[in-house]
Design a protein around this motif. Sequence first.
Motif, PDB file in Angstrom:
ATOM      1  N   VAL A 224       0.835  -1.207   0.000  1.00  0.00           N
ATOM      2  CA  VAL A 224       0.000   0.000   0.000  1.00  0.00           C
ATOM      3  C   VAL A 224       0.867   1.252   0.000  1.00  0.00           C
ATOM      4  CG1 VAL A 224      -1.874  -1.155   1.243  1.00  0.00           C
ATOM      5  CG2 VAL A 224      -0.124   0.082   2.540  1.00  0.00           C
ATOM      6  N   GLN A 225       0.263   2.343  -0.512  1.00  0.00           N
ATOM      7  CA  GLN A 225       0.939   3.630  -0.439  1.00  0.00           C
ATOM      8  C   GLN A 225       0.768   4.185   0.968  1.00  0.00           C
ATOM      9  OE1 GLN A 225       0.342   6.404  -3.606  1.00  0.00           O
ATOM     10  NE2 GLN A 225       0.627   8.205  -2.305  1.00  0.00           N
ATOM     11  N   TYR A 226       1.883   4.629   1.560  1.00  0.00           N
ATOM     12  CA  TYR A 226       1.796   5.167   2.918  1.00  0.00           C
ATOM     13  C   TYR A 226       3.010   6.049   3.183  1.00  0.00           C
ATOM     14  CZ  TYR A 226       1.549   5.286   8.015  1.00  0.00           C
ATOM     15  OH  TYR A 226       1.489   5.706   9.324  1.00  0.00           O
ATOM     16  N   ASN A 227       2.767   7.189   3.774  1.00  0.00           N
ATOM     17  CA  ASN A 227       3.837   8.096   4.217  1.00  0.00           C
ATOM     18  C   ASN A 227       3.205   9.078   5.194  1.00  0.00           C
ATOM     19  OD1 ASN A 227       2.802  10.441   2.619  1.00  0.00           O
ATOM     20  ND2 ASN A 227       3.240   9.012   0.954  1.00  0.00           N
ATOM     21  N   TYR A 228       3.998   9.964   5.777  1.00  0.00           N
ATOM     22  CA  TYR A 228       3.443  10.788   6.862  1.00  0.00           C
ATOM     23  C   TYR A 228       2.394  11.783   6.378  1.00  0.00           C
ATOM     24  CZ  TYR A 228       6.833  14.582   5.741  1.00  0.00           C
ATOM     25  OH  TYR A 228       7.570  15.557   5.116  1.00  0.00           O
ATOM     26  N   VAL A 229       2.352  12.069   5.077  1.00  0.00           N
ATOM     27  CA  VAL A 229       1.281  12.930   4.560  1.00  0.00           C
ATOM     28  C   VAL A 229       0.018  12.103   4.312  1.00  0.00           C
ATOM     29  CG1 VAL A 229       0.589  14.472   2.671  1.00  0.00           C
ATOM     30  CG2 VAL A 229       2.949  14.503   3.503  1.00  0.00           C
ATOM     31  N   ASP A 230       0.197  10.866   3.865  1.00  0.00           N
ATOM     32  CA  ASP A 230      -0.936  10.031   3.433  1.00  0.00           C
ATOM     33  C   ASP A 230      -1.436   9.081   4.523  1.00  0.00           C
ATOM     34  OD1 ASP A 230      -1.025  11.141   0.871  1.00  0.00           O
ATOM     35  OD2 ASP A 230       0.591   9.825   0.194  1.00  0.00           O
ATOM     36  N   GLU A 231      -1.506   9.550   5.738  1.00  0.00           N
ATOM     37  CA  GLU A 231      -2.005   8.701   6.826  1.00  0.00           C
ATOM     38  C   GLU A 231      -3.422   8.182   6.551  1.00  0.00           C
ATOM     39  OE1 GLU A 231       0.771   7.948   9.492  1.00  0.00           O
ATOM     40  OE2 GLU A 231      -1.220   7.877  10.390  1.00  0.00           O
ATOM     41  N   ASP A 232      -4.242   9.042   5.943  1.00  0.00           N
ATOM     42  CA  ASP A 232      -5.644   8.671   5.710  1.00  0.00           C
ATOM     43  C   ASP A 232      -5.964   8.538   4.234  1.00  0.00           C
ATOM     44  OD1 ASP A 232      -6.211   8.828   8.475  1.00  0.00           O
ATOM     45  OD2 ASP A 232      -6.300  11.008   8.301  1.00  0.00           O
ATOM     46  N   TYR A 233      -4.974   8.324   3.429  1.00  0.00           N
ATOM     47  CA  TYR A 233      -5.167   8.253   1.984  1.00  0.00           C
ATOM     48  C   TYR A 233      -5.225   6.782   1.544  1.00  0.00           C
ATOM     49  CZ  TYR A 233      -3.904   8.596  -2.961  1.00  0.00           C
ATOM     50  OH  TYR A 233      -3.885   8.466  -4.321  1.00  0.00           O
ATOM     51  N   GLN A 234      -6.193   6.451   0.669  1.00  0.00           N
ATOM     52  CA  GLN A 234      -6.397   5.071   0.209  1.00  0.00           C
ATOM     53  C   GLN A 234      -6.514   4.133   1.419  1.00  0.00           C
ATOM     54  OE1 GLN A 234      -3.459   4.227  -2.843  1.00  0.00           O
ATOM     55  NE2 GLN A 234      -4.376   5.684  -4.248  1.00  0.00           N
ATOM     56  N   ALA A 235      -5.711   3.056   1.471  1.00  0.00           N
ATOM     57  CA  ALA A 235      -5.809   2.147   2.629  1.00  0.00           C
ATOM     58  C   ALA A 235      -5.407   2.884   3.904  1.00  0.00           C
ATOM     59  CB  ALA A 235      -4.929   0.924   2.407  1.00  0.00           C
ATOM     60  N   GLY A 236      -4.328   3.654   3.830  1.00  0.00           N
ATOM     61  CA  GLY A 236      -3.888   4.472   4.962  1.00  0.00           C
ATOM     62  C   GLY A 236      -3.509   3.655   6.189  1.00  0.00           C
ATOM     63  N   ALA A 237      -3.329   4.381   7.294  1.00  0.00           N
ATOM     64  CA  ALA A 237      -2.923   3.722   8.540  1.00  0.00           C
ATOM     65  C   ALA A 237      -3.972   2.702   8.988  1.00  0.00           C
ATOM     66  CB  ALA A 237      -2.719   4.776   9.625  1.00  0.00           C
ATOM     67  N   GLU A 238      -5.247   3.046   8.807  1.00  0.00           N
ATOM     68  CA  GLU A 238      -6.304   2.116   9.240  1.00  0.00           C
ATOM     69  C   GLU A 238      -6.253   0.826   8.417  1.00  0.00           C
ATOM     70  OE1 GLU A 238     -10.249   3.850   9.537  1.00  0.00           O
ATOM     71  OE2 GLU A 238     -11.164   1.859   9.630  1.00  0.00           O
ATOM     72  N   GLY A 239      -5.987   0.965   7.129  1.00  0.00           N
ATOM     73  CA  GLY A 239      -5.892  -0.211   6.272  1.00  0.00           C
ATOM     74  C   GLY A 239      -4.716  -1.102   6.661  1.00  0.00           C
ATOM     75  N   ILE A 240      -3.594  -0.480   6.988  1.00  0.00           N
ATOM     76  CA  ILE A 240      -2.416  -1.258   7.401  1.00  0.00           C
ATOM     77  C   ILE A 240      -2.747  -2.062   8.660  1.00  0.00           C
ATOM     78  CG2 ILE A 240      -0.064  -1.072   8.310  1.00  0.00           C
ATOM     79  CD1 ILE A 240       0.386   1.290   6.416  1.00  0.00           C
ATOM     80  N   GLU A 241      -3.393  -1.391   9.603  1.00  0.00           N
ATOM     81  CA  GLU A 241      -3.759  -2.104  10.849  1.00  0.00           C
ATOM     82  C   GLU A 241      -4.735  -3.244  10.546  1.00  0.00           C
ATOM     83  OE1 GLU A 241      -5.218   0.961  13.510  1.00  0.00           O
ATOM     84  OE2 GLU A 241      -3.293   1.989  13.273  1.00  0.00           O
ATOM     85  N   TYR A 242      -5.670  -2.983   9.638  1.00  0.00           N
ATOM     86  CA  TYR A 242      -6.686  -3.989   9.296  1.00  0.00           C
ATOM     87  C   TYR A 242      -6.027  -5.224   8.668  1.00  0.00           C
ATOM     88  CZ  TYR A 242     -11.169  -5.775   7.594  1.00  0.00           C
ATOM     89  OH  TYR A 242     -12.272  -6.550   7.371  1.00  0.00           O
ATOM     90  N   ALA A 243      -5.168  -4.968   7.680  1.00  0.00           N
ATOM     91  CA  ALA A 243      -4.498  -6.092   6.992  1.00  0.00           C
ATOM     92  C   ALA A 243      -3.623  -6.873   7.962  1.00  0.00           C
ATOM     93  CB  ALA A 243      -3.675  -5.557   5.825  1.00  0.00           C
ATOM     94  N   SER A 244      -2.911  -6.137   8.798  1.00  0.00           N
ATOM     95  CA  SER A 244      -2.010  -6.794   9.737  1.00  0.00           C
ATOM     96  C   SER A 244      -2.795  -7.669  10.728  1.00  0.00           C
ATOM     97  CB  SER A 244      -1.215  -5.716  10.480  1.00  0.00           C
ATOM     98  OG  SER A 244      -0.343  -6.303  11.382  1.00  0.00           O
ATOM     99  N   ALA A 245      -3.937  -7.158  11.168  1.00  0.00           N
ATOM    100  CA  ALA A 245      -4.772  -7.934  12.101  1.00  0.00           C
ATOM    101  C   ALA A 245      -5.281  -9.222  11.458  1.00  0.00           C
ATOM    102  CB  ALA A 245      -5.944  -7.086  12.582  1.00  0.00           C
ATOM    103  N   LYS A 246      -5.365  -9.217  10.107  1.00  0.00           N
ATOM    104  CA  LYS A 246      -5.818 -10.419   9.392  1.00  0.00           C
ATOM    105  C   LYS A 246      -4.646 -11.329   9.023  1.00  0.00           C
ATOM    106  CE  LYS A 246     -10.154  -8.989   8.880  1.00  0.00           C
ATOM    107  NZ  LYS A 246     -11.449  -9.631   8.891  1.00  0.00           N
ATOM    108  N   GLY A 247      -3.454 -10.966   9.474  1.00  0.00           N
ATOM    109  CA  GLY A 247      -2.296 -11.822   9.249  1.00  0.00           C
ATOM    110  C   GLY A 247      -1.506 -11.537   7.985  1.00  0.00           C
ATOM    111  N   LEU A 248      -1.842 -10.468   7.281  1.00  0.00           N
ATOM    112  CA  LEU A 248      -1.092 -10.142   6.058  1.00  0.00           C
ATOM    113  C   LEU A 248       0.158  -9.327   6.409  1.00  0.00           C
ATOM    114  CD1 LEU A 248      -3.985 -10.775   4.889  1.00  0.00           C
ATOM    115  CD2 LEU A 248      -3.430  -9.155   3.085  1.00  0.00           C
ATOM    116  N   GLY A 249       1.258  -9.638   5.761  1.00  0.00           N
ATOM    117  CA  GLY A 249       2.436  -8.794   5.863  1.00  0.00           C
ATOM    118  C   GLY A 249       2.184  -7.548   5.021  1.00  0.00           C
TER     119      GLY A 249
END
Length: 380
Positions: free
Chosen positions: A178-203
């Motif tokens: 996913v695209q992620y950087n300090y400006v794009d915290e809430d852009y596309q998947a964003g920080a919430e998406g990273i947490e969601y994927a990680s909670a489902k076991g995805l690297g």
Amino acid sequence: MQYRTFPKIPGLKVSALGLGMMRLPTVEGDQGRIDEERALDIVRAALDAGVNYIDTAWSYHNGESERFTGRALRSLGAREKVYVATKAPIWHIDKRGDWDRYLDEQLERLQDAHIDFYLVHALSAPRWETFLRTGGIEALQAAKADGRIKHVGFSFHDSLSAFKTIVDGWDGWEFCQVQYNYVDEDYQAGAEGIEYASAKGLGVIVMEPLRGGALAKVPDEVKAIFASWGKPRMAAEWALRHVLDRQDVVTTLSGMGSVDQLWENAAVASAAGMNAITAGERAVLDCARAWFLERMAVPCTTCGYCKPCPSGVAIPEIFELWNTVTVFGDRTGRSSWYKSAYASKGNGADACTECGACLPKCPQGIAIPDRLREALLALT
Ligand code: SF4
Ligand code: SF4
């Protein structure tokens, strides 16, 4: 170098910095002509720095990136020292047999019998439908079973809700990008998406940690914000540390155009800890982020709730391009991208009939038709 592991792939250690093969030096600016001598120096330096993840794609450098990756690893005798990732061009796939046709050609380009990490490239809500309709799951399962690919994931560009649908849509995913950087915290998947994927076991693999290089060359006002911290630190280091601080990020990719950049980024990836950013550093990053967000033309979070537009206008995509041009300038050719990806296909801002159907759906209260007219002026 620091190494991290994928939750579903225990024992496999990947460098915290991966080498992206999409912005290699070129001859006379021609994307299809890689400057192989300089590019080989970058690959060699990456290996020396301990980088063991190399990310290419069917489409990078007009198809030459995969070929160069294959040649480079062979000439350096380094194939066994690295994990090679490449991506299926889903926009070319229309039926089940296309999956094998592209994968086999990619193996040929890479001069290889297997690909370590195979991603479906740039999944979005409509491409997820294509993936299911064309038998993507069966194709990837078969390729994994016969050993042509080792691990399966997807890269992503769409709204958070589409991201969650894709993560939940198949339990065969081992990782996502996913695209992620300090400006794009809430852009596309964003920080919430990273947490969601990680909670489902995805690297989680992060791309664009420097937003196409823009966060390495920040305006003077942002340099002043960073300087307020009191210790000298390059803008790129702030951006990379922000990403690598997350323990749910396995590796971050950077398309490094020179050996110097490679060594600078490798030094950060070696030193950056997890959960190591202090409250003071976080405040500095928040301030820099606010500086960028305040300058965006339109407060669109690319949530996608306004879609689909009955006239096919690519509303969030157009606003994203407009914001990028406003804040960062057009260094990465967003205006040309607008024309080729949207305007020429009838999905541009000029296709808006001002029907108003999108207006009640936007949680940000954006006057979408009015702002599309402004975006049209800015992007053309
Ligand atoms: S107002 Fe324009 S952008 Fe909004 S739904 Fe209607 S045609 Fe689409
Ligand atoms: S215009 Fe509004 S609804 Fe559409 S993507 Fe942007 S914030 Fe979401």
